[in-house]
Design a protein around this motif. Structure first.
Motif, PDB file in Angstrom:
ATOM      1  N   VAL A 311       0.842  -1.200   0.000  1.00 52.37           N
ATOM      2  CA  VAL A 311       0.000   0.000   0.000  1.00 52.37           C
ATOM      3  C   VAL A 311       0.879   1.253   0.000  1.00 52.37           C
ATOM      4  O   VAL A 311       0.629   2.217  -0.740  1.00 52.37           O
ATOM      5  CB  VAL A 311      -0.961  -0.010   1.209  1.00 52.37           C
ATOM      6  CG1 VAL A 311      -1.664   1.341   1.362  1.00 52.37           C
ATOM      7  CG2 VAL A 311      -1.988  -1.126   1.066  1.00 52.37           C
ATOM      8  N   ASP A 312       1.895   1.256   0.828  1.00 51.65           N
ATOM      9  CA  ASP A 312       2.840   2.372   0.891  1.00 51.65           C
ATOM     10  C   ASP A 312       3.477   2.608  -0.480  1.00 51.65           C
ATOM     11  O   ASP A 312       3.561   3.751  -0.970  1.00 51.65           O
ATOM     12  CB  ASP A 312       3.904   2.050   1.943  1.00 51.65           C
ATOM     13  CG  ASP A 312       4.931   3.159   2.107  1.00 51.65           C
ATOM     14  OD1 ASP A 312       4.587   4.342   1.906  1.00 51.65           O
ATOM     15  OD2 ASP A 312       6.084   2.839   2.458  1.00 51.65           O
ATOM     16  N   ARG A 313       3.923   1.519  -1.112  1.00 52.55           N
ATOM     17  CA  ARG A 313       4.571   1.636  -2.416  1.00 52.55           C
ATOM     18  C   ARG A 313       3.594   2.134  -3.475  1.00 52.55           C
ATOM     19  O   ARG A 313       3.949   2.963  -4.324  1.00 52.55           O
ATOM     20  CB  ARG A 313       5.144   0.279  -2.819  1.00 52.55           C
ATOM     21  CG  ARG A 313       5.972   0.290  -4.095  1.00 52.55           C
ATOM     22  CD  ARG A 313       7.212   1.126  -3.921  1.00 52.55           C
ATOM     23  NE  ARG A 313       8.097   1.002  -5.069  1.00 52.55           N
ATOM     24  CZ  ARG A 313       8.984   1.916  -5.419  1.00 52.55           C
ATOM     25  NH1 ARG A 313       9.128   3.025  -4.693  1.00 52.55           N
ATOM     26  NH2 ARG A 313       9.762   1.726  -6.465  1.00 52.55           N
ATOM     27  N   LEU A 314       2.375   1.644  -3.441  1.00 48.60           N
ATOM     28  CA  LEU A 314       1.354   2.073  -4.408  1.00 48.60           C
ATOM     29  C   LEU A 314       1.122   3.582  -4.324  1.00 48.60           C
ATOM     30  O   LEU A 314       1.054   4.274  -5.344  1.00 48.60           O
ATOM     31  CB  LEU A 314       0.042   1.319  -4.141  1.00 48.60           C
ATOM     32  CG  LEU A 314      -1.160   1.726  -4.993  1.00 48.60           C
ATOM     33  CD1 LEU A 314      -0.894   1.482  -6.477  1.00 48.60           C
ATOM     34  CD2 LEU A 314      -2.405   0.969  -4.543  1.00 48.60           C
ATOM     35  N   ALA A 350       3.497  -0.113  14.282  1.00 46.88           N
ATOM     36  CA  ALA A 350       4.443   0.929  13.869  1.00 46.88           C
ATOM     37  C   ALA A 350       4.315   1.227  12.377  1.00 46.88           C
ATOM     38  O   ALA A 350       4.371   2.394  11.954  1.00 46.88           O
ATOM     39  CB  ALA A 350       5.869   0.497  14.211  1.00 46.88           C
ATOM     40  N   LEU A 351       4.138   0.178  11.560  1.00 51.60           N
ATOM     41  CA  LEU A 351       3.988   0.378  10.119  1.00 51.60           C
ATOM     42  C   LEU A 351       2.733   1.179   9.793  1.00 51.60           C
ATOM     43  O   LEU A 351       2.766   2.093   8.952  1.00 51.60           O
ATOM     44  CB  LEU A 351       3.927  -0.977   9.411  1.00 51.60           C
ATOM     45  CG  LEU A 351       5.238  -1.608   8.942  1.00 51.60           C
ATOM     46  CD1 LEU A 351       4.994  -3.006   8.401  1.00 51.60           C
ATOM     47  CD2 LEU A 351       5.912  -0.734   7.873  1.00 51.60           C
ATOM     48  N   VAL A 352       1.624   0.845  10.429  1.00 46.45           N
ATOM     49  CA  VAL A 352       0.377   1.562  10.178  1.00 46.45           C
ATOM     50  C   VAL A 352       0.537   3.039  10.530  1.00 46.45           C
ATOM     51  O   VAL A 352       0.144   3.930   9.759  1.00 46.45           O
ATOM     52  CB  VAL A 352      -0.782   0.938  10.982  1.00 46.45           C
ATOM     53  CG1 VAL A 352      -2.027   1.821  10.914  1.00 46.45           C
ATOM     54  CG2 VAL A 352      -1.105  -0.458  10.450  1.00 46.45           C
ATOM     55  N   GLU A 353       1.120   3.301  11.676  1.00 46.97           N
ATOM     56  CA  GLU A 353       1.313   4.685  12.104  1.00 46.97           C
ATOM     57  C   GLU A 353       2.206   5.432  11.118  1.00 46.97           C
ATOM     58  O   GLU A 353       1.906   6.583  10.731  1.00 46.97           O
ATOM     59  CB  GLU A 353       1.932   4.705  13.500  1.00 46.97           C
ATOM     60  CG  GLU A 353       2.109   6.099  14.070  1.00 46.97           C
ATOM     61  CD  GLU A 353       2.662   6.089  15.486  1.00 46.97           C
ATOM     62  OE1 GLU A 353       3.272   7.095  15.887  1.00 46.97           O
ATOM     63  OE2 GLU A 353       2.497   5.055  16.181  1.00 46.97           O
ATOM     64  N   GLU A 354       3.282   4.802  10.680  1.00 44.11           N
ATOM     65  CA  GLU A 354       4.226   5.451   9.764  1.00 44.11           C
ATOM     66  C   GLU A 354       3.578   5.738   8.405  1.00 44.11           C
ATOM     67  O   GLU A 354       3.705   6.846   7.853  1.00 44.11           O
ATOM     68  CB  GLU A 354       5.450   4.553   9.587  1.00 44.11           C
ATOM     69  CG  GLU A 354       6.477   5.071   8.592  1.00 44.11           C
ATOM     70  CD  GLU A 354       7.568   4.051   8.308  1.00 44.11           C
ATOM     71  OE1 GLU A 354       8.276   4.223   7.303  1.00 44.11           O
ATOM     72  OE2 GLU A 354       7.699   3.082   9.089  1.00 44.11           O
TER      73      GLU A 354
END
Length: 514
Positions: A311-314, A350-354
């Motif tokens: 999702v981050d990459r998209l 942590a990933l969700v927050e970031e």
């Protein structure tokens, strides 16, 4: 001819004859807990429970399981037995009582810190502890005693579930060689080089070869098992018949992919479905953005960090997609006593927050993370509202979430994004298949899912729904029980050896508790 509950009942009646059907699983289908002074009956969130419950209902059998609820003792009779389901009793639940030390060693220790990472090959090191292994042996013996008590002197088919009971088949056959024992191994079986590190490999393999029939989801896992036996035990492996002969006894090894009951996903009326989605969006603070949905236990085999990074990459590659979609991830807490799972929970939060900080804004979150248990009444509305369901297993025996999503989409809309490494990929070939380790490929699959025309969605979904409907849970059970029926016909009830001294002999009155 389609497989239905009625057809399964007919198979049980004609193929099993007067043989009793006993299923053995670690998890029980109904758990009783105290809610203040009241007792509440709950159904656990479990793919295994979802799969086995209709089979036991149809066959009026007995389910032997660990009684884990704090009110389980109070709701069962003196032998740990009660009639279930509470609303319409049709089979017997036999609870086995385990101490805290037994649960720690057998379940958390051997089953989930040794066998689970060993078989999933998911880059988590297995932990092998001799004291845990002794508890695993002890618990397998307890379950053997309970099964033998249930069947008495009657002919019976014992349907053993999963990696919690690798020793059970041999223990049963040592007392009742005439029993027909079949086992379904719900997780992958690794290649023989990986399995060699298990310090108890000979005892595990010998235990599993106590089965008359051992089944896995896919042929690849069957092949791995046969190659493991060929290297690890003195036996004769017949790759043409997919059979192992040891000590004059033969075990058949067969693929039989598990499935679901597609009827449980019957949609509500259109207007109710619209109200259902409005309530869902209001509860989760979602506006009109499209939904990607993930439904998993929080487990390192499910590829949740990889999913979040995709999702981050998209959004990094396609910033124009910001505010147009959200990933709603249901992450049911699981095995939190095990350090690897605690670390995974911390990583995910942590990933969700970031990611939400980097891409989101005050009114939109790219990832909505629901780190809590949800029942079917909460999950199916999510499936129906989703533009896509994402299953990113790093290694999975089957993954029933993929099939549940397909069954829920009577509207023929929605896209399934599915890992190559889930067993379901062998059947649901019209999904968008991805390598979850390849983040750019994964991100592109999410983009394709969001952009897929309705006509293509309909074509793909129609094909997958036909596959799930034809190869449903009743077919899975029916095929296995048909094989058991052939074994019964070839093996009349024979001599029974003396029971171990600790098998319960007391009689009890079966009770039904709501």
């Amino acid at each position: 001819m389609s497989w239905t509950r009625e057809r399964l009942e007919e198979v049980a009646r004609t193929r099993l004859g007067d043989a009793r059907l006993v299923a053995v699983a670690n998890r029980e289908p109904f758990i009783h807990t105290y809610d203040g002074e009241d007792v509440r009956c709950m159904r656990p969130a479990s793919g295994l429970a979802t799969a086995l419950d209709p089979v036991l209902r149809a066959c009026h059998g007995t389910w032997v399981a660990h009684g884990s609820g704090d009110a389980d003792h109070a709701t069962a009779d003196s032998r740990g037995r009660l009639a279930v389901p509470p609303e319409d009793p049709s089979y017997t639940l036999r609870r086995v009582w385990l101490s805290k030390d037994e649960v720690q060693g057998y379940y958390y220790g051997v089953a989930n810190e040794a066998f689970w990472p060993l078989c999933h090959v998911a880059c988590t090191r297995p932990r092998f502890d001799a004291a845990d292994w002794e508890q695993y042996r002890r618990v397998n013996r307890k379950f053997a005693d309970a099964v033998l008590d249930e069947v008495g002197d009657h002919p019976a088919v014992i349907f053993v579930q999963d990696y919690h009971f690798a020793l059970l088949p041999r223990m049963l056959k040592d007392v009742r060689p005439d029993l027909v024992v079949l086992q379904f191994w719900h997780i992958p079986w690794p290649n023989r080089e990986v399995f060699r590190i298990c310090p108890w490999q000979e005892e595990v393999l010998d235990g599993l070869l106590g089965n008359d029939l051992l089944s896995f989801h896919i042929q690849y896992h069957c092949n791995n098992f046969l190659e493991t036996v060929e290297r690890g035990l003195e036996s004769r492996v017949d790759m043409a018949r997919f059979a192992v002969t040891r000590g004059g006894k033969t075990t058949l090894v067969r693929p039989q992919p598990i499935s679901i009951d597609p009827d449980v996903a019957a949609p509500p009326a259109p207007e109710e479905a619209r109200r259902e989605e409005r309530r869902l969006r209001k509860r989760l603070g979602l506006r009109d953005q499209r939904l990607l949905v993930g439904v998993d236990r929080v487990d390192y085999t499910k590829g949740l960090p990889e999913r979040f990074r995709a999702v981050d990459r998209l959004l990094t590659l396609h910033p124009e997609l910001k505010r147009t979609f959200s990933l709603v991830q249901v992450g049911a807490p699981s095995r939190v006593h095990i350090p690897a799972y605690r670390h995974l929970n911390e990583e995910l939060k942590a990933l969700v927050e970031e990611i939400n900080w980097r891409h989101g804004d005050p009114i939109w979150r790219p990832i909505v993370y629901l780190n809590e248990h949800h029942d079917a009444g909460q999950i199916y509305p999510l499936y129906r509202a989703a533009s896509a369901c994402v299953v990113s297993s790093l290694h999975d025996g089957m993954n029933l979430v993929a099939k549940e999503f397909v069954a829920a989409r009577a509207d023929l809309r929605g896209v399934l994004v599915l890992s190559h490494f889930a067993g379901a990929a062998e059947e649901l070939t019209e999904a968008l298949l991805v390598n979850p380790y390849a983040v750019d490929e994964f991100a592109e699959a999410l983009r394709q899912a969001l952009a897929m025309p309705e006509g293509e969605q309909e074509r793909r979904m129609r094909s997958m729904r036909r596959q799930v409907a034809d190869n449903n849970i009743y077919r899975w059970a029916g095929m296995l029980l048909s094989e058991a029926g052939k074994l019964i016909a070839a093996r009349p009830c024979g001599e029974r050896r003396p029971l171990p001294a600790n098998v319960e002999a007391e009689a009890g009155q079966l009770v039904a508790v709501g």
